[in-house]
Write a protein that holds these residues in place. Structure first.
Motif, PDB file in Angstrom:
ATOM      1  N   TYR A 245      73.088 -54.557  -3.242  1.00 21.98           N
ATOM      2  CA  TYR A 245      73.915 -55.841  -3.268  1.00 21.98           C
ATOM      3  C   TYR A 245      72.636 -57.621  -2.794  1.00 21.98           C
ATOM      4  N   SER A 246      73.293 -58.286  -3.445  1.00 16.52           N
ATOM      5  CA  SER A 246      72.547 -59.178  -2.948  1.00 16.52           C
ATOM      6  C   SER A 246      73.907 -60.240  -1.918  1.00 16.52           C
ATOM      7  N   ILE A 247      73.225 -60.153  -0.801  1.00 19.65           N
ATOM      8  CA  ILE A 247      73.814 -61.337   1.005  1.00 19.65           C
ATOM      9  C   ILE A 247      73.368 -62.473   0.813  1.00 19.65           C
ATOM     10  N   ASN A 248      74.692 -63.430   1.246  1.00 18.94           N
ATOM     11  CA  ASN A 248      73.974 -64.710   1.692  1.00 18.94           C
ATOM     12  C   ASN A 248      74.021 -64.732   3.138  1.00 18.94           C
ATOM     13  N   LEU A 249      72.052 -64.778   3.392  1.00 16.20           N
ATOM     14  CA  LEU A 249      72.599 -65.061   4.985  1.00 16.20           C
ATOM     15  C   LEU A 249      71.702 -66.480   5.488  1.00 16.20           C
ATOM     16  N   PHE A 250      72.230 -67.255   6.427  1.00 13.67           N
ATOM     17  CA  PHE A 250      71.749 -68.513   6.012  1.00 13.67           C
ATOM     18  C   PHE A 250      71.636 -69.645   5.346  1.00 13.67           C
ATOM     19  N   GLY A 251      72.421 -69.516   3.956  1.00 14.76           N
ATOM     20  CA  GLY A 251      72.179 -70.200   2.364  1.00 14.76           C
ATOM     21  C   GLY A 251      71.047 -69.365   1.729  1.00 14.76           C
ATOM     22  N   TYR A 252      70.777 -68.496   2.014  1.00 13.98           N
ATOM     23  CA  TYR A 252      69.017 -68.114   1.008  1.00 13.98           C
ATOM     24  C   TYR A 252      69.762 -66.280   0.794  1.00 13.98           C
ATOM     25  N   HIS A 253      69.613 -65.721  -0.370  1.00 16.47           N
ATOM     26  CA  HIS A 253      70.106 -64.778  -1.004  1.00 16.47           C
ATOM     27  C   HIS A 253      68.726 -63.853  -1.002  1.00 16.47           C
ATOM     28  N   VAL A 254      69.643 -62.474   0.067  1.00 12.95           N
ATOM     29  CA  VAL A 254      68.781 -61.738  -0.032  1.00 12.95           C
ATOM     30  C   VAL A 254      69.495 -60.288  -0.894  1.00 12.95           C
ATOM     31  N   ASP A 255      68.335 -59.729  -1.693  1.00  7.74           N
ATOM     32  CA  ASP A 255      68.922 -58.112  -1.973  1.00  7.74           C
ATOM     33  C   ASP A 255      68.312 -57.230  -0.361  1.00  7.74           C
ATOM     34  N   CYS A 256      69.555 -56.648  -0.762  1.00  7.01           N
ATOM     35  CA  CYS A 256      69.715 -55.189   0.340  1.00  7.01           C
ATOM     36  C   CYS A 256      70.502 -54.222  -0.059  1.00  7.01           C
ATOM     37  N   LYS A 257      70.150 -52.749   0.886  1.00  9.01           N
ATOM     38  CA  LYS A 257      71.028 -51.403   0.517  1.00  9.01           C
ATOM     39  C   LYS A 257      71.745 -51.332   1.575  1.00  9.01           C
TER      40      LYS A 257
ATOM     41  N   ALA B  62      72.142 -67.670 -12.871  1.00 10.87           N
ATOM     42  CA  ALA B  62      73.497 -68.199 -12.753  1.00 10.87           C
ATOM     43  C   ALA B  62      74.035 -66.521 -12.477  1.00 10.87           C
ATOM     44  N   LEU B  63      73.005 -65.474 -13.347  1.00 12.11           N
ATOM     45  CA  LEU B  63      73.689 -63.637 -12.810  1.00 12.11           C
ATOM     46  C   LEU B  63      73.462 -63.471 -11.710  1.00 12.11           C
ATOM     47  N   GLN B  64      72.730 -64.188 -11.124  1.00 12.50           N
ATOM     48  CA  GLN B  64      72.399 -63.821  -9.399  1.00 12.50           C
ATOM     49  C   GLN B  64      72.688 -64.213  -8.855  1.00 12.50           C
ATOM     50  N   ASP B  65      73.962 -65.066  -9.157  1.00 16.40           N
ATOM     51  CA  ASP B  65      75.284 -66.292  -7.828  1.00 16.40           C
ATOM     52  C   ASP B  65      74.596 -66.668  -7.458  1.00 16.40           C
ATOM     53  N   MET B  66      73.280 -67.757  -8.029  1.00 25.27           N
ATOM     54  CA  MET B  66      72.495 -68.950  -7.167  1.00 25.27           C
ATOM     55  C   MET B  66      71.924 -69.925  -8.153  1.00 25.27           C
ATOM     56  N   SER B  67      71.810 -71.421  -7.107  1.00 30.20           N
ATOM     57  CA  SER B  67      71.197 -72.280  -8.901  1.00 30.20           C
ATOM     58  C   SER B  67      69.272 -71.738  -8.954  1.00 30.20           C
ATOM     59  N   ALA B  68      69.201 -72.305 -10.283  1.00 33.88           N
ATOM     60  CA  ALA B  68      68.106 -72.255 -10.446  1.00 33.88           C
ATOM     61  C   ALA B  68      67.233 -72.426  -9.616  1.00 33.88           C
ATOM     62  N   THR B  69      66.649 -73.436  -9.191  1.00 31.50           N
ATOM     63  CA  THR B  69      66.189 -74.255  -8.056  1.00 31.50           C
ATOM     64  C   THR B  69      65.613 -72.844  -6.987  1.00 31.50           C
ATOM     65  N   GLN B  70      66.709 -72.299  -6.048  1.00 35.39           N
ATOM     66  CA  GLN B  70      67.121 -71.272  -5.601  1.00 35.39           C
ATOM     67  C   GLN B  70      66.046 -70.383  -5.665  1.00 35.39           C
ATOM     68  N   LEU B  71      66.242 -70.295  -6.675  1.00 36.59           N
ATOM     69  CA  LEU B  71      66.052 -68.557  -8.148  1.00 36.59           C
ATOM     70  C   LEU B  71      64.185 -69.296  -8.369  1.00 36.59           C
ATOM     71  N   LEU B  72      63.847 -70.388  -8.166  1.00 36.53           N
ATOM     72  CA  LEU B  72      62.414 -70.197  -8.682  1.00 36.53           C
ATOM     73  C   LEU B  72      61.890 -70.649  -7.140  1.00 36.53           C
ATOM     74  N   ILE B  73      62.689 -71.297  -6.453  1.00 37.26           N
ATOM     75  CA  ILE B  73      61.842 -71.158  -4.879  1.00 37.26           C
ATOM     76  C   ILE B  73      61.758 -69.952  -4.447  1.00 37.26           C
ATOM     77  N   ARG B  74      62.684 -68.170  -4.819  1.00 37.09           N
ATOM     78  CA  ARG B  74      62.406 -67.091  -4.688  1.00 37.09           C
ATOM     79  C   ARG B  74      61.342 -66.649  -5.377  1.00 37.09           C
TER      80      ARG B  74
END
Length: 121
Positions: free
Chosen positions: A3-15, A98-110
């Motif tokens: 599952y992907s959760i949003n912690l403090f504005g940051y999307h994190v993959d977790c189990k 979009a598939l990860q429910d985040m902005s393109a900038t956030q994905l690029l930073i990740r």
């Protein structure tokens, strides 16, 4: 369950593990390092002192404190990238984000943070 959760504005993959009505959250070490770098970068925006020597525990406590004192949730700083992408690359980046429910900038930073951890780690 992954599952992907949003912690403090940051999307994190977790189990997510559910056993005997207990929910446990497991975040991979690499994602914890990325979350730590994100918090170091973002917390000063919310008036909290954070440094490379801060522990993840300290940073999470600061982030919780920051969110308690504000109306809403922390968010990743918006960055205007100083270069252009080829249109087909930009489309792929936007679609993947979009598939990860985040902005393109956030994905690029990740992606950059993960690669940095891989090279420097």
């Amino acid at each position: 369950m992954n599952y992907s959760i949003n912690l403090f504005g940051y999307h994190v993959d977790c189990k997510l593990n559910v056993e005997e009505d207990r929910l446990q959250l497991d975040i991979a070490e690499e994602d914890q390092k990325s979350l730590k770098q994100y918090l170091i970068r973002v917390l000063p925006k919310y008036g909290r002192e954070a440094s490379q020597t801060s522990t993840l525990d300290e940073l999470v406590k600061l982030a919780i404190d920051a969110e308690k004192t504000m109306e809403g949730h922390m968010s990743e700083p918006k960055l205007k990238l100083p270069y252009e992408f080829q249109p087909e690359i930009k489309e792929k980046l936007i679609e993947a984000a979009a598939l990860q429910d985040m902005s393109a900038t956030q994905l690029l930073i990740r992606i950059i943070e993960r690669k940095y951890q891989e090279v420097m780690g």
